[in-house]
Design a protein around this motif. Sequence first.
Motif, PDB file in Angstrom:
ATOM      1  N   ASP A  61       0.831  -1.206   0.000  1.00 14.35           N
ATOM      2  CA  ASP A  61       0.000   0.000   0.000  1.00 14.35           C
ATOM      3  C   ASP A  61       0.867   1.258   0.000  1.00 14.35           C
ATOM      4  O   ASP A  61       0.544   2.245   0.678  1.00 14.35           O
ATOM      5  N   GLN A  62       1.960   1.232  -0.694  1.00 16.84           N
ATOM      6  CA  GLN A  62       2.830   2.397  -0.836  1.00 16.84           C
ATOM      7  C   GLN A  62       3.634   2.268  -2.115  1.00 16.84           C
ATOM      8  O   GLN A  62       3.935   1.163  -2.574  1.00 16.84           O
ATOM      9  N   THR A  63       3.983   3.410  -2.703  1.00 17.05           N
ATOM     10  CA  THR A  63       4.733   3.445  -3.956  1.00 17.05           C
ATOM     11  C   THR A  63       6.197   3.770  -3.670  1.00 17.05           C
ATOM     12  O   THR A  63       6.475   4.693  -2.906  1.00 17.05           O
ATOM     13  N   PRO A  64       7.129   3.027  -4.253  1.00 15.29           N
ATOM     14  CA  PRO A  64       8.552   3.332  -4.024  1.00 15.29           C
ATOM     15  C   PRO A  64       8.926   4.681  -4.623  1.00 15.29           C
ATOM     16  O   PRO A  64       8.277   5.167  -5.553  1.00 15.29           O
ATOM     17  N   GLN A  65       9.983   5.272  -4.086  1.00 16.27           N
ATOM     18  CA  GLN A  65      10.441   6.566  -4.589  1.00 16.27           C
ATOM     19  C   GLN A  65      11.358   6.405  -5.784  1.00 16.27           C
ATOM     20  O   GLN A  65      11.321   7.201  -6.723  1.00 16.27           O
ATOM     21  N   THR A  66      12.209   5.375  -5.759  1.00 14.06           N
ATOM     22  CA  THR A  66      13.134   5.135  -6.874  1.00 14.06           C
ATOM     23  C   THR A  66      13.097   3.676  -7.288  1.00 14.06           C
ATOM     24  O   THR A  66      12.777   2.797  -6.474  1.00 14.06           O
ATOM     25  N   LEU A  67      13.433   3.439  -8.548  1.00 10.38           N
ATOM     26  CA  LEU A  67      13.532   2.062  -9.060  1.00 10.38           C
ATOM     27  C   LEU A  67      14.710   2.009 -10.018  1.00 10.38           C
ATOM     28  O   LEU A  67      14.823   2.840 -10.918  1.00 10.38           O
ATOM     29  N   THR A  68      15.581   1.034  -9.803  1.00 14.96           N
ATOM     30  CA  THR A  68      16.774   0.877 -10.630  1.00 14.96           C
ATOM     31  C   THR A  68      16.743  -0.484 -11.316  1.00 14.96           C
ATOM     32  O   THR A  68      16.501  -1.502 -10.657  1.00 14.96           O
TER      33      THR A  68
END
Length: 510
Positions: A319-326
């Motif tokens: 129930d939360q969206t990550p800030q960064t994705l690599t």
Amino acid sequence: MKAKVVFKTYDQSQLILLPPSYDDLVPLNHPVRTVNTIIDQIDIAELERSYKGGGTSSYHPRMLLKVTIYAYLRNMYSSRRIEQALLENVHFMWLSGQSKPDHNTINDFRGKRLKGKFKNIFNQVVLLLADQGILSLKELFVDGTKIEANANRYTFVWGKSIKAGKERIKKQLKELWSYVEKVYAEEQMLPNQPYFGEIDPEKVAQTIDTINEALKDKKIDKKVKQKLDYAKKNWPKNLQKYNEQEAILGKRNSYSKTDPDATFMRMKDDAMQNGQLKPGYNLQASTNNQFITNYTLAQTTADTTTLKDHLKDHIESYDQTPQTLTADAGYGSEENYTDLEEKNITAFVKYNYFHKEQRDKKHRENPFHPDNLFYNKETDTYYCPMGQAMKKVGSYHSETTTGFKQQIHRYQATNCKGCPLRGSCHKAKGNRAIERNHHLVRLKEKARTLLLSEEGIAHRKRRCWDVEAVFGNIKQNMGFKRFMLRGMDKVTTEIGLIAMAHNLRKFSIV
């Protein structure tokens, strides 16, 4: 003089006043205690509700869960080996409270009871680790690896073979009808031609009956008669089989008969080192600090089409969206960049030719490459190296295999004849034309800026040792290169157990 040898007392018949407790035999910092402590904090009410009650008593699901997870932590994946450990291994005895479920109970619990319920248990453990500051759900490092299915390597079904089989039947039907036309060549009344458009069992059977009826009173070739008999007996049955196989295939191009959910994929770590095609699943994992935060399984061979569903599963789980994705270049597509941008996620995701752009000076400074042509956004015009305007002459929409729509614009020069740079500029006979996807160009420029920033370089360096090290641990240290179970639901539970075992083993040594 030789010193007297003294041995420690050894007497198997020696009695002791109080038998030792199993708890005294398990070290305080042993991984089995980590498993016990963590699982005691997990809510398993959903798992408990799966038991109907009545009849004989059942082994407690919390005990079975602890035993199964600890077995996977110890690289023990066979239910029979787990059963044996419960009788011989003091750590298993302590963890189970001396309960002794047999291998059928263990296998039933792993394959049926945990189906659809283990992901929630895994997510709870990840949240516990996040609360303790062991990992973060804000920064994700994503990659994929292929794991072989528990299926026969030679029982494959290919989509192309099914299509070829249908086309072959259609072609032979037309040849048989051509023979009918030849037989009736000297007569005025030719039977009505059957419909050859759809290839399905009923219509093919009707067509064969029509051909047989047309040739009933005619003298026909013996081989044609044999072919008609074979066709009547086998073709409708074969087409029914083809239809069933296509239903199993879905959008895939292959599957295994012994595990229909498995797709044939090239395995990089094949023992023969020749990239053999084997039935398998594409494991997608998100990690942080070398802990697995999320896992999904895909039936497609390419990583590109898996990212949206994997990210969606992560967001729904926590129930939360990550800030960064690599992620590496396998995930760099217009659809993925668009999805990440819409979710307001900073994406350090490479695209094809990113490294070539950085390393290859010729590519980067090539004045004829479409990426290096000057573009006037206000007039929507490109200019060739000679300064000639290349105006838009049209546009069209294309659609990817996942249904994502792309808009492509076409630009063309008006006169390349006599240009001294033509030989270096293009090889086409007419005037040079280029196709550009402005949306993708903008997204790639944004990705390039992020990837070359200080933060982007740091994330790219970290990705190598964060997520790839996890796959190395699973395949080499844990020895898990092939699933024990079959079917998407069961193998999803099994890879979840592997992910849980990886996390708890790492947590026990942090």
